[in-house]
Write an enzyme that holds these catalytic residues in place. Structure first.
Site, mmCIF file in Angstrom:
data_model
loop_
_atom_site.group_PDB
_atom_site.id
_atom_site.type_symbol
_atom_site.label_atom_id
_atom_site.label_comp_id
_atom_site.label_asym_id
_atom_site.label_seq_id
_atom_site.Cartn_x
_atom_site.Cartn_y
_atom_site.Cartn_z
ATOM 1 C CG ASP A 47 -1.529 -1.214 1.628
ATOM 2 O OD1 ASP A 47 -1.454 -2.179 0.859
ATOM 3 O OD2 ASP A 47 -2.131 -1.265 2.714
ATOM 4 C CE1 TYR A 106 1.643 -5.334 8.850
ATOM 5 C CE2 TYR A 106 -0.702 -5.629 9.253
ATOM 6 C CZ TYR A 106 0.540 -6.163 8.961
ATOM 7 O OH TYR A 106 0.669 -7.520 8.783
HETATM 8 C C1 FRU Z 1 -3.741 -3.778 2.722
HETATM 9 C C2 FRU Z 1 -3.089 -4.136 4.052
HETATM 10 C C3 FRU Z 1 -3.475 -3.148 5.132
HETATM 11 C C4 FRU Z 1 -2.330 -3.294 6.106
HETATM 12 C C5 FRU Z 1 -1.166 -3.491 5.182
HETATM 13 C C6 FRU Z 1 -0.080 -4.370 5.728
HETATM 14 O O1 FRU Z 1 -3.038 -4.282 1.638
HETATM 15 O O2 FRU Z 1 -3.444 -5.456 4.421
HETATM 16 O O3 FRU Z 1 -4.731 -3.374 5.693
HETATM 17 O O4 FRU Z 1 -2.181 -2.171 6.911
HETATM 18 O O5 FRU Z 1 -1.682 -4.047 3.993
HETATM 19 O O6 FRU Z 1 1.006 -4.396 4.867
#
Ligand code: FRU
Length: 496
Positions: A47, A106
């Protein structure tokens, strides 16, 4: 309690001698590394995070696991740009070394507060292979670019009652003098939701409740990830990534999908009156998009041009994924449209324009290149099936096909030696009103194509991993067709 460990939970500080250099060398000469899409030099990215135009520069952070093409200990990587197309790679912004982020920094979003960039993110906490919790944390970047984790992290410890450990991806915004935080969440009955916190100072947060989105998601939707919120042309917009949607007609064919919702958000009653909602993108590799305000307050979007749980051909080279190009959002006839950001024009090098006329069924080549922008105007259509093949060679090609009798458009990525993801289908499609003319704008970049139809009415993102010789651009039709084209080769915007 002893900390739950697995080999994939180590940070970049634990790298062995020369480990990172070796990783970098392994993929440095990959012909698939994109030239103007933000991508990792090694490891896996997902992300986009913390997007901002701050202090005269664009900042893009993104989820990054350095050591392999897999999901592990997530860091926030960082790149910045003065012009949105030439990117400077910066040292990793967040390395998860604290207890409140023990298993990864995250996703999250940023907001400028008192002249500083507040970067909100989730500290992922694992107690075992399944059991988990989450903290919401803050890091602050000053105008000199120094990034410091907030001394009293976490801002929000754990999850509110009624939700599982899946609570993450803070999006913070200000409205009417107060701050609000949206979080993606999973209820204890294992269905997905968006929850809301509020604050007077962007530091102290209280749980306000769950947002009533007034959309009847199927019960299979077990989690809503990466909620994004913004105002555009007098409308409130939520973009969110629900997990668990099943395919329905032309929609939701990816493992995970993205929707947008237009309407009106009422933060007192925590309701969202929905005017319209639909799937945001029709491609294969598009997830967890995030938006931010550009230089002139225009609404820009980056997405992860990738998908979880699929092996990609570049995995063997120890790198995976890239971000989309920056896109500008608009609302046209009550729908959200995505167009390539204006700034991308700065990448244009040589131009070639022309016109070809197909008098009868057949195909014609209009050029060949590895990274380019292509604009097509298809007219005088007397064919049922017509379109363009990208990355074309004798044995390979990404086929964009318009079907006039069905009034649909589709993208097929099956015809590659390194075809992948076929268990989820090689074709994506959409309804499209096909009248006398169709406009197509494409950005290709060595292993990715982003296709914008009729000024962003339908958009497809597709990763493909072509052989070196697969660089042709072929127009085809099973009848008569006129095609005006303009092609710009594009410069490199980021180092490999
Ligand atoms: C979406 C996700 C988010 C999380 C991140 C972890 O792709 O699963 O919800 O914060 O990726 O890398």
């Amino acid at each position: 309690m002893t900390k739950y460990t697995e080999p994939k939970y180590r940070t970049i500080f634990d790298a062995k001698e020369n480990e990172l250099e070796q990783l970098r060398e392994k993929s440095a000469n990959s012909p698939w590394k994109p030239a103007f899409h933000i991508h990792p030099q090694y490891g896996l990215i997902n992300d986009p995070n913390g997007l901002a135009y701050f202090n005269g520069e664009f900042h893009v952070f993104y989820q990054w696991y350095p050591f392999d093409a897999m999901h592990g200990m997530k860091h926030w990587a960082h790149a910045k740009s003065k012009d949105l197309v030439n990117w400077e790679r910066l040292p990793v912004a967040l390395v998860p070394v604290e207890d409140y982020e023990s298993h990864g920094a995250y996703s999250g979003a940023s907001l400028e507060v008192h002249g500083k960039l507040y970067m909100y993110y989730t500290g992922n906490i694992k107690y075992g292979p399944v059991e988990r919790s989450a903290n919401q944390n803050l890091a602050i970047m000053d105008k000199q670019g120094n990034i410091t984790k907030y001394e009293n992290n976490p801002l929000i410890e754990g999850v509110p009652e009624g939700y599982t450990g899946h609570v993450r991806d803070p999006k913070v915004f200000a409205r009417d003098g107060r701050y609000y935080m949206l979080l993606g969440a999973q209820r204890t009955d294992l269905t997905g939701a968006i929850i809301v916190y509020e604050s007077d100072n962007a530091i102290d947060w209280t749980f306000k409740g769950e947002l009533d989105l007034k959309i009847q998601f199927p019960e299979d939707v077990y989690m809503l990830e990466c909620p994004d919120f913004f105002e555009l042309n007098g409308k409130d917009v939520i973009v969110v990534s629900p997990q668990g949607l099943k395919p329905e007609g032309h929609d939701y064919h990816n493992i995970y999908n993205v929707i947008y919702v237009l309407g009106k958000l009422d933060l007192d009653s925590l309701t969202f009156e929905v005017d319209h909602y639909q799937e945001l993108e029709k491609g294969f590799d598009f997830y967890a998009p995030q938006t931010f305000a550009g230089k002139n307050n225009e609404r820009l979007l980056f997405a992860w041009a990738g998908m979880g749980e699929i092996d990609y051909p570049s995995d063997e080279e120890k790198w995976a994924h890239c971000l989309s190009i920056p896109r500008e959002l608009d609302i046209v006839s009550g729908k959200l449209v995505q167009k390539p950001a204006q700034e991308l024009k700065q990448l244009r090098k040589s131009a070639k324009a022309g016109e070809v006329i197909l008098e009868k069924a057949g195909s014609v080549e209009v050029g060949s290149a590895g990274q380019y922008e292509l604009e097509l105007e298809l007219s005088d259509i007397d064919a049922d099936s017509f379109g363009v093949i990208l990355f074309a060679s004798e044995n390979e090609g990404l086929v964009l096909e318009f079907d006039r009798s069905r009034q649909t458009v589709s993208l097929n990525r099956e015809k590659f030696e390194a075809a992948f993801g076929g268990e989820y289908g090689f074709v994506r499609s959409s309804e499209l009103k096909i009248h006398d003319k169709v406009k197509v704008q494409v950005f290709t970049d060595r292993s990715i194509a982003e296709v914008f139809i009729n000024d962003g009415e339908v958009v497809f993102t597709a990763r493909v991993f072509p052989k070196e010789e697969s660089k042709g651009i072929k127009i085809f039709a099973n009848g008569k067709l006129r095609c005006k084209y303009e092609k710009h080769e594009l410069a490199q915007g980021i180092s490999f």
